[in-house]
Every structure is written in C-alpha cells, then in structure tokens.
Write an enzyme that holds these catalytic residues in place. Structure first.
Site, PDB file in Angstrom:
ATOM      1  N   CYS A   1      40.473  47.358  42.227  1.00 34.54           N
ATOM      2  CA  CYS A   1      39.963  46.737  41.404  1.00 34.54           C
ATOM      3  C   CYS A   1      38.478  47.204  40.917  1.00 34.54           C
ATOM      4  O   CYS A   1      38.045  48.268  41.456  1.00 34.54           O
ATOM      5  CB  CYS A   1      39.472  45.480  41.798  1.00 34.54           C
ATOM      6  SG  CYS A   1      37.959  45.216  42.661  1.00 34.54           S
TER       7      CYS A   1
ATOM      8  N   CYS B   1      35.676  47.703  43.138  1.00 35.38           N
ATOM      9  CA  CYS B   1      36.021  48.588  44.629  1.00 35.38           C
ATOM     10  C   CYS B   1      35.887  50.037  44.131  1.00 35.38           C
ATOM     11  O   CYS B   1      35.627  50.950  44.639  1.00 35.38           O
ATOM     12  CB  CYS B   1      37.188  48.399  45.265  1.00 35.38           C
ATOM     13  SG  CYS B   1      36.997  46.616  46.034  1.00 35.38           S
TER      14      CYS B   1
HETATM   15 ZN   LIG Z   1      38.201  45.263  44.977  1.00 40.41          ZN
END
Ligand SMILES: [Zn+2]
Ligand SMILES: C=CCOC(=O)Nc1nc2cc3[nH]c(NC)nc3cc2c(=O)[nH]1
Length: 378
Positions: free
Chosen positions: A315, A318
């Site tokens: 994502c 992250c």
């Molecule tokens: Zn993430």
C-alpha cells in the site's frame, strides 16, 4: 416466484463459481452495470457518499471494486432526490466502480431510542435533527432507485441480539413480507435487488427465512442479523444453517462482517461479499491491521520505529512512510495520519480477499486458512 414482467431481473449474474474441494468456499465473478468483479470481495463502506479520508482515485488504486453507501444517511442528508438530480450516486461521488446501498440504519432500527416497528414500516428519530422519520419497503426502495446503486437491499428488520424466539419469529416473517413488498416496489431495470435473510440466532427460523426468500427468487442474498454482538461460534452456526439453502449460482453477502478471522471462516461456508466499518473506523484512532493482528501505531513503542507498518504490504503508506512518521502525524492530529492508516487498512482487507480468491482458484484454500488463523490469532 415473483418474476418482473419484461424485467432483466438477474443482473448480478453469477458464473464461474469455482468450488474448492472443501464445503462451500468458491471464487466467482459478479456482473453489474459498472463492471464484472471478483469474489470473495471486501466492500469499503462510504456511509455518506465518501469512504472517509480516501479519494475515489485512491480506492481504485488499492483495488476496491464495489463500495457501500447508506440509504438512511443519504435519505436524511442531502436527500435522495437531490442525488438523483445530480445524476445519481456514481456521478455525485465520482465513483465508476460498483455501488451497493444498504440501510445503514440498522444501528438506529435495532438500538435507536425511538424505534417503533409496525407492519407498515419503521418509525425512528433522525440522528441529525431529532425529527421523527419513517421508512417502509416502498420508501426505502424508491430512495435506493433514486441513488442508482448497482445492488440495493430489500427493507428488513435487523433483529436485536439477544431476542426472544417469539419476537424473532414474528420479525422474520414480517421481513419476508417486506421483501415481497420491496420486490413489487422495485421497478428500475439495470439494478439488482438482494433480499436479506434473518431469523435471529435460531436455526429453524434461519432455515425458514432462507427458504421463503429463495422461493421469491432474488438475484442475490444478504445474510443479516449477524455481527450484532453474538459470540463468533453462534454466527458461524447460523451461517452453516443458512448458506447451503441459498442458490449456488447467486451471490451471498454477509452484512457488517468483519475482521480477517471472520472473513476466512465465512468464505469457508460459501460467503462471497463482505462489508465492515471496522478497518476505516479503527484507522481513525491509529490502529493498523496486520496478518499478525492489530498494531496500534500511535503507541510510544513506535516513536523511533523507522520500518513501515508492514514491510510486505504494497500500500501507499507502507511503500513510502515509517511507523515513526505515521505515529508523529497521529499524535499531532494531522489529517494525513488518518489517511495513511485508512489506506493501509483498506488495502490490507482488499488484498486479503484477493489472496483468498487465489487460494481457492489454486485449490489450496484450506491450508491458506490454517496458516492465516495460526498467525493471526497468535
Ligand atoms: Zn500497508
Ligand atoms: C434499505 C434496506 C437495507 O437494509 C439493511 O441494510 N439492513 C440490514 N443491515 C445490516 C447491517 C449490519 N451490520 C452488522 N454488523 C456490523 N450487522 C448487520 C445486519 C444488518 C441487517 O440485518 N440488515
């Protein structure tokens, strides 16, 4: 059965229900006017025509296929006629994927202060201005036709938990009559109307509800009255009683569920669609979801933790930011902090359902489930 004259009633056509070798788990494809979507699927909740803190572009980027909006909230504000004049919910919120509208009022109906339910419908107090409001199958269906979702839900009563057998029986029978009234009121082609199975926590009422609604022939079925405070084993038992009675070639939508452990169990019983406010709600108080459980990134422990929330997560949060940075933003009440935890949690659940689909298609769902539960519940 109640067939619509000249109405293309099965929009959410279901094909390719690939069964893995274990009871009900299956991977399917759901056809709607806004595209064909893969199941099992998680549907982000956008109660007031927005998934809180994220944009439609970000939702598309993270793989969201169908999102939810709530009839009750949009009916009270800004009004469903206004949304219809704006060109419908897709145009209004600039979302070209799938939309499903549920009532969103189940908290109000089952827990609200002024909750008066009669054969005609449900009277309740608006959470916005305290005014007395009234919803019936006809009003709820008209509101959802105005909003223009791809999938709409029959008007039902979500039975509170716990409930006496007698009350659950009367309410479930009324919900079936309301489902029939919902069908008669539903005149918009290009829109699928799902019924909602009730029955409280009573096996026999669940079976009667499922059988009665199946004989009314809907294109898909919600399973309601669950995730309302009952122990998880009771929820699973109700699924075991209900899902096998539903047509294999139609979608099953478990309403309001849930956490990853519930999702993997429900998929095992043959559920295809899920929605839950949990990922977006806990994100806003700084809790991130990971495959090992929850990570409260706001905790002091992460003040100098320069790793991402989950280094295996693809994502936006992250890939670009550390726990220390996100914690700093949350402590400083910076809106971007909430956005990052929300993006991560939605991505986590969307990716989790994608992984389950892959496991089912490769006939390794059972071991996927074992491995996940071993790590998640640790
Ligand atoms: Zn993430
Ligand atoms: C317009 C009419 C459409 O009506 C509905 O959406 N009805 C309805 N919504 C639910 C939502 C739930 N969330 C949870 N747990 C968080 N459990 C739920 C159960 C129900 C339910 O039994 N019914």
């Amino acid at each position: 059965t109640c067939a619509f004259a000249g109405q293309k009633k099965v929009l959410a056509a279901y094909e390719e229900a690939v069964k893995c070798g274990y009871s009900g788990a299956r991977a399917g494809r759901l056809h709607t006017p806004h595209g064909v979507f893969d199941t099992p699927m998680f549907m982000p909740v956008g109660t007031q025509a927005t998934v809180k803190a994220v944009s439609p572009r970000e939702l598309k980027e993270m793989g969201a296929q169908i999102i939810l909006s709530n009839t009750y909230h949009l009916y009270l504000r800004p009004g469903t006629e206004l949304v219809a004049e704006a060109g419908g919910l897709h145009r209004f919120m600039d979302w070209d994927g799938g939309i499903l509208t549920d009532s969103g009022g189940f908290q109000v109906f089952s827990l609200g202060p002024l909750r008066k339910i009669t054969e005609e419908g449900a009277a309740f107090r608006s959470h916005i201005d305290g005014s007395t409001q009234f919803l019936s199958p006809e009003i709820a269906i008209k509101a959802q036709m105005n909003l223009g979702a791809d999938i709409i839900m029959a008007f039902d009563e979500c039975i509170p938990y716990p409930a006496e057998y007698q009350y659950a029986k009367l309410s479930t029978e009324r919900t079936t009559r309301w489902a029939e009234r919902s069908q008669k009121a539903h005149t918009r082609s290009g829109q699928a109307l799902f019924a909602i199975v009730q029955g409280g926590m009573y096996q026999d009422l669940r079976r009667v509800s499922a059988n009665d609604l199946v004989s009314l022939d809907f294109p898909g079925y919600g399973i309601g009255g669950l995730s309302v405070g009952e122990p998880k084993p009771v929820m699973y038992e109700m699924l075991e009683q209900t899902v096998p009675l539903l047509p294999e070639n139609k979608p099953r939508y478990l309403m309001g569920v849930g956490t990853p452990d519930c999702l993997v169990e429900a998929v095992r019983y043959g559920i295809d669609m899920f929605d839950c406010v949990f990922p977006t709600r806990v994100a806003r108080n700084g809790t991130a979801m990971t495959k090992s459980g929850r990570l409260v990134v706001k905790n002091a422990a992460y003040a100098k933790d320069f790793l991402p929330i989950d280094e295996n997560c693809g994502c936006y949060a992250c890939q670009n930011f550390s726990r220390a940075y996100i914690r700093h933003l949350l402590k400083a009440d910076e809106i971007f902090g909430l956005r990052l935890t929300t993006i991560h949690n939605l991505y986590f659940l969307l990716d989790f359902t994608k992984k389950m689909r892959q496991a089912i298609l490769e006939d390794r769902f059972l071991s996927f489930r074992e491995e996940f539960l071993a790590q998640y519940c640790k």
